[in-house]
Design a protein around this motif. Structure first.
Motif, PDB file in Angstrom:
ATOM      1  N   ASP A   1      19.867  11.540  86.357  1.00 44.36           N
ATOM      2  CA  ASP A   1      18.750  12.387  86.782  1.00 44.36           C
ATOM      3  C   ASP A   1      17.752  12.535  85.639  1.00 44.36           C
ATOM      4  O   ASP A   1      17.711  13.550  84.943  1.00 44.36           O
ATOM      5  CB  ASP A   1      19.294  13.742  87.232  1.00 44.36           C
TER       6      ASP A   1
ATOM      7  N   SER B   1      16.537   9.639  92.668  1.00 41.93           N
ATOM      8  CA  SER B   1      15.695   8.706  93.412  1.00 41.93           C
ATOM      9  C   SER B   1      16.371   7.336  93.432  1.00 41.93           C
ATOM     10  O   SER B   1      17.379   7.109  92.768  1.00 41.93           O
ATOM     11  CB  SER B   1      14.322   8.608  92.763  1.00 41.93           C
ATOM     12  N   LYS B   2      15.802   6.415  94.193  1.00 44.60           N
ATOM     13  CA  LYS B   2      16.356   5.059  94.246  1.00 44.60           C
ATOM     14  C   LYS B   2      16.321   4.414  92.865  1.00 44.60           C
ATOM     15  O   LYS B   2      17.272   3.739  92.457  1.00 44.60           O
ATOM     16  CB  LYS B   2      15.567   4.214  95.241  1.00 44.60           C
TER      17      LYS B   2
ATOM     18  N   GLU C   1      16.404   5.869  89.957  1.00 44.64           N
ATOM     19  CA  GLU C   1      17.401   6.474  89.081  1.00 44.64           C
ATOM     20  C   GLU C   1      18.806   5.992  89.434  1.00 44.64           C
ATOM     21  O   GLU C   1      19.625   5.738  88.546  1.00 44.64           O
ATOM     22  CB  GLU C   1      17.313   8.000  89.181  1.00 44.64           C
TER      23      GLU C   1
ATOM     24  N   ASN D   1       8.891   8.792 101.068  1.00 49.46           N
ATOM     25  CA  ASN D   1       8.947   8.543  99.630  1.00 49.46           C
ATOM     26  C   ASN D   1       9.680   9.655  98.892  1.00 49.46           C
ATOM     27  O   ASN D   1      10.120   9.466  97.774  1.00 49.46           O
ATOM     28  CB  ASN D   1       7.520   8.407  99.068  1.00 49.46           C
TER      29      ASN D   1
ATOM     30  N   ARG E   1      12.469  11.053  99.795  1.00 52.47           N
ATOM     31  CA  ARG E   1      13.904  11.089 100.047  1.00 52.47           C
ATOM     32  C   ARG E   1      14.673  10.831  98.758  1.00 52.47           C
ATOM     33  O   ARG E   1      14.489   9.801  98.109  1.00 52.47           O
ATOM     34  CB  ARG E   1      14.276  10.037 101.085  1.00 52.47           C
ATOM     35  N   GLU E   2      15.561  11.769  98.399  1.00 55.29           N
ATOM     36  CA  GLU E   2      16.361  11.625  97.187  1.00 55.29           C
ATOM     37  C   GLU E   2      17.801  12.037  97.486  1.00 55.29           C
ATOM     38  O   GLU E   2      18.075  12.769  98.433  1.00 55.29           O
ATOM     39  CB  GLU E   2      15.774  12.468  96.047  1.00 55.29           C
TER      40      GLU E   2
END
Length: 475
Positions: free
Chosen positions: A304, A312-313, A315, A346, A348-349
Motif C-alpha cells: 500500500d 490498486s492493480k 500496487e 478506475n 476499484r481497489e
C-alpha cells in the motif's frame, strides 16, 4: 298403591324447571362469566384460555388462507421479549448441563493413570496395550474414581474402532488421544454455541473473532501477543475459517463445519510451547501463528504505497516480487474485488478482506476452495471451462516474464499440451474445475498459468526434489 305413588313422583319431576331457566343459576353464571367472583389463579387460567383460543383461531385462519402451502419461515423472537429470554435461559441451562458432563483436566489425568496401571506391555514392541477384558476392568476403575461421565468412552463400539493386534489388543495411547480429542471438540462446540447469538448453528465474523480472542490466553504461542495487535490478529485468523467454511460468502460459517475443518486443528497446534516444540518454519507456515499474522500485515502495508488502506492493480502487481502475470491481476479484480460505491471503474481497489482471500487462495492452491477462487480468474469468458485458446492467452504473459528473466526459449504449444496431459479432462476440448480437482495437480497447473515462479518450480521439479533429498541423506 304403588302405581299411584309412581304417577305422583313423575308428576312432581315434570314440574321441576330446567336449571338454565332458574333465576339464581342465570345470575351465578353471569357473575362467574364476568370474572368478578373468581380468585387470582382462576382469573389467570381464564385469561390464558382466552389467549390460547385466540392464537388457535388465528392459526386456523392463516391455514385456511394459505391452503396447502406449509410454513417455511418462523420469525425469530424480538430482542428482550419473554420468548427471547426463555430461549436464552434454556440454551444456557442446556450448555451448562453438557459442560458438566465433560471430563476436566484432572479427570483426563486420572484416566491416563488408570490406563497405564492396568495395561499389558507388548514384549515385541514395548507398546502399552489392553484387550477387551482389560478394557472393561479399566472402565470399572475409572467409573469409581471419576464418575459415570467417563462411562460412555468405554463402550464396545469404541473398542472396535481401534486397530487390534493378533491377540485382539489395542494400544492405550490412540484410545486416550481419542478421548482427549472428543472432549476438546465438545468443549469447542459448547464455547461456539454460547457465542451464537441467534442460536441458528452458524457463527458470524464478529462471533468467530470473539471465540478466537477467548482462546488466545490458553495458546502457548500467542500468550506474548501485544495487546494492540490482538484485534487485527482475530480478524486475520477468523478470515481463514470463513474462506474454507463459507465458500458461498453468506457471511456465516456452520459450527459443525468449523469443528470438522483442518483450520481448527491448525489453530489448536499453537498449544505447543514455541521454544521447544515448534520450529520457526512451522510457525511461519501456520496461518494462525503470530509470525504469520504479522507477515501478512507487513506485506499489505508494504504494497500500500499511497497508504490509502486498499490496493490498486498497480500496487498488487508487486506481490511476490512481481512474478504474477498482469492478466491474472486484472482477472482477480474483475472476479473478486467489489466496485467502489461511487461506481467509478478506475476507483476499484482491493481492501484488506479481499487481500486475505487473495493470499489464502495462492497459499492453498491445492485445496478445493483455493482452486475454485483461482479457476474463476482463469475462466476468461465465464463459461465454466478452459479451452486451448484460454491456456494460450494465459500462458503468453508467463512466457514473456520467462524470457525477460533470461531463461531459455520455450514453445507455448508444448506447455499447453503438457497441461492437457497432466489434467486429462473428461472432454478433450475443454478443462473444467472438476477436471482440475480430479487430476490432483490443479494447484500446479494454476501456478504454471499465473506465476512465472510457479512455472519455474514445475520446470525444475526434479532438481528441486534432488536438493531436498540430499540434506536428509547427510543427516
Amino acid at each position: 298403591m304403588y302405581s299411584g305413588s309412581s304417577d305422583g313422583e313423575a308428576s312432581t319431576q315434570r314440574k321441576i324447571p330446567a336449571a338454565s331457566s332458574m333465576l339464581w343459576v342465570r345470575n351465578l353464571r353471569r357473575f362467574i362469566g364476568s370474572g368478578a367472583g373468581l380468585g387470582s389463579e382462576a382469573l389467570m387460567e381464564l385469561e390464558t384460555k382466552r389467549i390460547l383460543l385466540d392464537i388457535f383461531k388465528a392459526k386456523q385462519q392463516k391455514s385456511a388462507e394459505a391452503g396447502n402451502i406449509p410454513s417455511f419461515y418462523k420469525k425469530k423472537p424480538e430482542e428482550g421479549s419473554i420468548s427471547h429470554r426463555v430461549q436464552r435461559l434454556a440454551k444456557y441451562r442446556f450448555l451448562k448441563k453438557q459442560s458438566d458432563l465433560l471430563l476436566n483436566a484432572d479427570d483426563l489425568d486420572a484416566m491416563w493413570v488408570c490406563l497405564r496401571e492396568n495395561c499389558v506391555i507388548d514384549d515385541a514392541t514395548g507398546a502399552e496395550k489392553m484387550n477387551y477384558e482389560d478394557f472393561c476392568h479399566i472402565a470399572s476403575v475409572c467409573t469409581e474414581q471419576i464418575g459415570l461421565k467417563c462411562r460412555r468412552f468405554f463402550s464396545p463400539s469404541n473398542f472396535m474402532k481401534f486397530e487390534k493386534d493378533e491377540s485382539g489388543r489395542i494400544s492405550i495411547l490412540p484410545f486416550y488421544l481419542y478421548v482427549m480429542r472428543t472432549v476438546s471438540l465438545t468443549q469447542a462446540r459448547i464455547d461456539m454455541s454460547e457465542l451464537d447469538e441467534d442460536s441458528d448453528g452458524f457463527l458470524q465474523p464478529h462471533e468467530m473473532e470473539s471465540y478466537i480472542g477467548g482462546l488466545i490466553p490458553n495458546l502457548a504461542q500467542l500468550r506474548d501477543m501485544p495487546a494492540g495487535f490482538m484485534q487485527m490478529y482475530c480478524r486475520i485468523a477468523a478470515h481463514k475459517f470463513f474462506f474454507f467454511c463459507d465458500p458461498h460468502k453468506r457471511g456465516k460459517a456452520c459450527i459443525k463445519k468449523v469443528l470438522l475443518s483442518n483450520c481448527l486443528q491448525e489453530l489448536m497446534e499453537l498449544h505447543q510451547e514455541s521454544e521447544e516444540e515448534a520450529t520457526d518454519t512451522e510457525q511461519a507456515e501456520n496461518w494462525f501463528s503470530l509470525t504469520s499474522a504479522q507477515r501478512i500485515c507487513d506485506m499489505f502495508l508494504a504494497l500500500d504505497k499511497d497508504m490509502s488502506g486498499s490496493l490498486s492493480k498497480q500496487e498488487l502487481r508487486d506481490y511476490a516480487d512481481g512474478t504474477l502475470t498482469d492478466i491474472f491481476i486484472e482477472r482477480v479484480f474483475d472476479e473478486h474485488v467489489r466496485r467502489a460505491k461511487n461506481g467509478s471503474g478506475n476507483a476499484r481497489e482491493m481492501d484488506f478482506e479481499s487481500f486475505l482471500d487473495f493470499v489464502l487462495a495462492l497459499e492453498n492452491k491445492d485445496t478445493p476452495e483455493g482452486l475454485t477462487y483461482l479457476f474463476r480468474c482463469l475462466d476468461l469468458h465465464g463459461r465454466g471451462f478452459l479451452t486451448t485458446a484460454d491456456i494460450h492467452t494465459l500462458f503468453r504473459d508467463v512466457h514473456q516474464k520467462w524470457i525477460e528473466g533470461g531463461n531459455y526459449e520455450l514453445c507455448i504449444e508444448d506447455v499447453r499440451d503438457e497441461i492437457w496431459d497432466m489434467v486429462k479432462p473428461a472432454d478433450p476440448l475443454r478443462i473444467t474445475l472438476a477436471d482440475l480437482l480430479g487430476c490432483k495437480q490443479g494447484g500446479t497447473v494454476a501456478s504454471m498459468l499465473i506465476d512465472v515462479r510457479g512455472f519455474w518450480a514445475h520446470d525444475n521439479r526434479e532438481n528441486l526434489l534432488q536438493e531436498e533429498e540430499e540434506p536428509e541423506e547427510e543427516q
